[in-house]
Design a protein around this motif. Sequence first.
Motif, short mmCIF file in Angstrom:
data_model
loop_
_atom_site.label_atom_id
_atom_site.label_comp_id
_atom_site.label_asym_id
_atom_site.label_seq_id
_atom_site.Cartn_x
_atom_site.Cartn_y
_atom_site.Cartn_z
N ILE A 81 97.74 8.76 70.11
CA ILE A 81 98.61 9.80 70.67
C ILE A 81 98.94 10.81 69.58
CG2 ILE A 81 99.65 8.28 72.39
CD1 ILE A 81 102.17 8.22 70.53
N ASP A 82 99.35 11.97 70.02
CA ASP A 82 99.94 12.96 69.12
C ASP A 82 101.41 12.56 69.02
OD1 ASP A 82 101.28 15.15 68.05
OD2 ASP A 82 100.07 16.62 69.13
N LEU A 83 101.78 11.92 67.93
CA LEU A 83 103.11 11.34 67.78
C LEU A 83 104.22 12.38 67.88
CD1 LEU A 83 104.47 8.63 67.49
CD2 LEU A 83 104.24 8.82 65.01
N ASP A 84 104.05 13.53 67.28
CA ASP A 84 105.08 14.57 67.36
C ASP A 84 105.27 15.04 68.80
OD1 ASP A 84 105.73 14.55 64.66
OD2 ASP A 84 104.19 16.04 64.17
N LYS A 85 104.18 15.23 69.51
CA LYS A 85 104.25 15.65 70.92
C LYS A 85 104.92 14.55 71.75
CE LYS A 85 101.33 17.07 74.78
NZ LYS A 85 99.95 17.30 75.23
N ALA A 86 104.54 13.30 71.52
CA ALA A 86 105.13 12.18 72.26
C ALA A 86 106.64 12.10 72.00
CB ALA A 86 104.45 10.87 71.88
N ARG A 87 107.06 12.32 70.76
CA ARG A 87 108.50 12.30 70.44
C ARG A 87 109.24 13.40 71.21
NH1 ARG A 87 106.93 11.79 64.41
NH2 ARG A 87 107.17 9.55 64.03
N ARG A 88 108.67 14.60 71.26
CA ARG A 88 109.31 15.71 71.99
C ARG A 88 109.40 15.40 73.48
NH1 ARG A 88 105.98 18.59 68.58
NH2 ARG A 88 104.51 19.06 70.26
N GLN A 89 108.30 14.90 74.04
CA GLN A 89 108.29 14.56 75.47
C GLN A 89 109.29 13.43 75.76
OE1 GLN A 89 104.09 13.70 75.81
NE2 GLN A 89 103.68 15.69 76.76
N LEU A 90 109.35 12.46 74.86
CA LEU A 90 110.27 11.34 75.03
C LEU A 90 111.71 11.84 75.02
CD1 LEU A 90 110.85 8.33 75.28
CD2 LEU A 90 110.59 8.14 72.79
N ALA A 91 112.04 12.72 74.10
CA ALA A 91 113.40 13.26 74.05
C ALA A 91 113.76 13.96 75.36
CB ALA A 91 113.55 14.21 72.86
N CYS A 92 112.84 14.73 75.89
CA CYS A 92 113.09 15.42 77.18
C CYS A 92 113.27 14.41 78.31
CB CYS A 92 111.95 16.38 77.50
SG CYS A 92 111.90 17.82 76.45
N ALA A 93 112.39 13.43 78.37
CA ALA A 93 112.48 12.42 79.43
C ALA A 93 113.78 11.63 79.32
CB ALA A 93 111.28 11.48 79.37
N GLN A 94 114.17 11.28 78.08
CA GLN A 94 115.41 10.51 77.91
C GLN A 94 116.64 11.31 78.30
OE1 GLN A 94 114.89 9.17 73.84
NE2 GLN A 94 114.13 7.18 74.54
N TRP A 95 116.59 12.62 78.20
CA TRP A 95 117.71 13.45 78.67
C TRP A 95 117.62 13.72 80.17
CZ3 TRP A 95 122.23 14.11 76.74
CH2 TRP A 95 122.43 13.93 75.37
N ALA A 96 116.42 13.69 80.72
CA ALA A 96 116.27 13.91 82.16
C ALA A 96 116.92 12.78 82.96
CB ALA A 96 114.79 14.04 82.53
N VAL A 97 116.85 11.56 82.44
CA VAL A 97 117.39 10.41 83.19
C VAL A 97 118.90 10.54 83.41
CG1 VAL A 97 117.66 7.90 83.24
CG2 VAL A 97 115.48 8.91 82.49
N PRO A 98 119.73 10.77 82.38
CA PRO A 98 121.15 10.92 82.69
C PRO A 98 121.46 12.18 83.51
CG PRO A 98 120.78 11.23 80.33
CD PRO A 98 119.49 10.75 80.94
N ALA A 140 114.02 9.27 93.39
CA ALA A 140 112.60 9.17 93.03
C ALA A 140 112.32 9.87 91.70
CB ALA A 140 111.72 9.75 94.14
N ALA A 141 112.92 11.04 91.51
CA ALA A 141 112.73 11.77 90.25
C ALA A 141 113.33 11.00 89.08
CB ALA A 141 113.35 13.16 90.35
N ALA A 142 114.49 10.39 89.27
CA ALA A 142 115.12 9.59 88.21
C ALA A 142 114.27 8.36 87.88
CB ALA A 142 116.53 9.18 88.60
N LEU A 143 113.70 7.73 88.90
CA LEU A 143 112.81 6.59 88.67
C LEU A 143 111.58 7.03 87.89
CD1 LEU A 143 112.97 4.84 92.15
CD2 LEU A 143 113.71 3.85 89.97
N ALA A 144 111.00 8.15 88.27
CA ALA A 144 109.81 8.66 87.58
C ALA A 144 110.14 9.00 86.12
CB ALA A 144 109.26 9.89 88.30
N ALA A 145 111.27 9.65 85.88
CA ALA A 145 111.67 10.00 84.51
C ALA A 145 111.92 8.75 83.68
CB ALA A 145 112.91 10.89 84.52
N THR A 146 112.53 7.74 84.29
CA THR A 146 112.79 6.48 83.60
C THR A 146 111.49 5.79 83.22
OG1 THR A 146 114.89 6.20 84.78
CG2 THR A 146 113.93 4.22 83.80
#
Length: 189
Positions: free
Chosen positions: A134-151, A99-105
């Motif tokens: 959106i705050d593009l810099d904030k979105a980029r940081r959050q995206l990087a975290c989410a993209q690493w959370a999935v693997p 469920a956490a992996a689905l949410a992160a994805t």
Amino acid sequence: MSERNTVIRSLHDVGLAAWFGGSLMGAIGLNGAAQDEGGTEATRDRISSSGWAKWAPVNAAAIGAHLFGGGGLLAVNAHRVATQQGVAGSTAAKTVVTAAALAATAYARVLGKKVELAASPDPEDAEKASRHPIDLDKARRQLACAQWAVPALTGCLVVLNALHGEQQRPTEQIPGMWERARSATHLMS
């Protein structure tokens, strides 16, 4: 002691392998290549977004195969979940991590789409992005975290899958079922 479930086990395992491997390759290879070759932030965003968008349908199919196979495995192993010591706990852990992996994805895809729209030179995309600024810099940081959370999370699923494989050994099943029955007997007395 058990029948073969090759098709559902293959769907489960191949789906998980693609989900894990694709997300890891994207986080390292695709994002790294976009960083190295992109030049400007907007160009890097467009390169990365393009690659992730091409991967999204394959990723969805992989996740679907994994979930379908997992549901099938749960159905054919319901007796072990109910009777073998430790299997219910590892199954619950695997469900929570899935469920956490689905949410992160899903979160990574939503953020990725926002970054994609904000970085696009297409006037229609710019209009869509302006409706949901959106705050593009904030979105980029959050995206990087989410993209690493999935693997990270799908890697945990690989480990839990290995644990489930070990729990299926006959040398684990019989003592596990005996321990569960013994525990149940003590609770009734």
